[in-house]
Scaffold this motif. Structure first.
Motif: not given
Ligand code: ZN
Length: 156
Positions: A145, A147, A149, A156
């Motif tokens: 992704h 980024h 988490h 998410h």
């Molecule tokens: Zn993510």
């Protein structure tokens, strides 16, 4: 290559020693190594440092928010802005040929508003006093992704 998720506290000061920003008193800043989330000159000093490490990092403006560009100052008719008071120092999100941009109001007259599209820290040599709070290995999802988490990142 393994990549890390790094949490750190920082105190940001300018050349004169004035505090510009800090994470102290709140949550530390969290970033994924190699995602371009923090400025280059700071990231290179932080990666591969252990938890608890403290350091003063000097970042020249070219490795921070770039040079100050006079061309980014522009004047627009006042009626292009939302109604009500427009004050010097306020920031607006405006549309332009290259998408949205954040500008800072530098002058207001009865007819025009002059805005500066430079980053507020453009042209400034920055000093960061940093402390590494946590280092962990990034998950595959985070790397995919681009980024972080969890705490301080995307939920998410
Ligand atoms: Zn993510």
């Amino acid at each position: 290559m393994k990549r890390s998720v790094i949490s750190f506290h920082y105190l940001l000061t300018d050349k004169s020693g004035q505090t510009l920003d800090t994470s102290r008193g709140g949550e530390p800043l969290v970033f994924l190594e190699g995602s371009g989330q923090i400025i280059e000159g700071l990231e290179s000093a932080i990666v591969n440092k252990p938890t608890g490490h403290r350091e003063r990092v000097q970042v020249p403006f070219l490795k921070a928010y770039g040079a100050y560009d006079d061309q980014l100052i522009s004047k627009a008719p006042r009626n292009k802005f939302p109604g009500g008071d427009i004050k010097v120092g306020e920031m607006y999100r405006v549309g332009g040929p290259e998408g949205f941009q954040i500008v800072t109001v530098v002058e207001v007259t009865d007819t025009d508003v002059t805005v500066d599209g430079n980053h507020p820290l453009a042209g400034k040599d920055l000093t960061f006093d940093i402390e590494i709070v946590e280092v962990r290995e990034a998950t595959n999802d985070e790397i995919m992704h681009g980024h972080v988490h969890g705490a301080g990142g995307h939920q998410h």
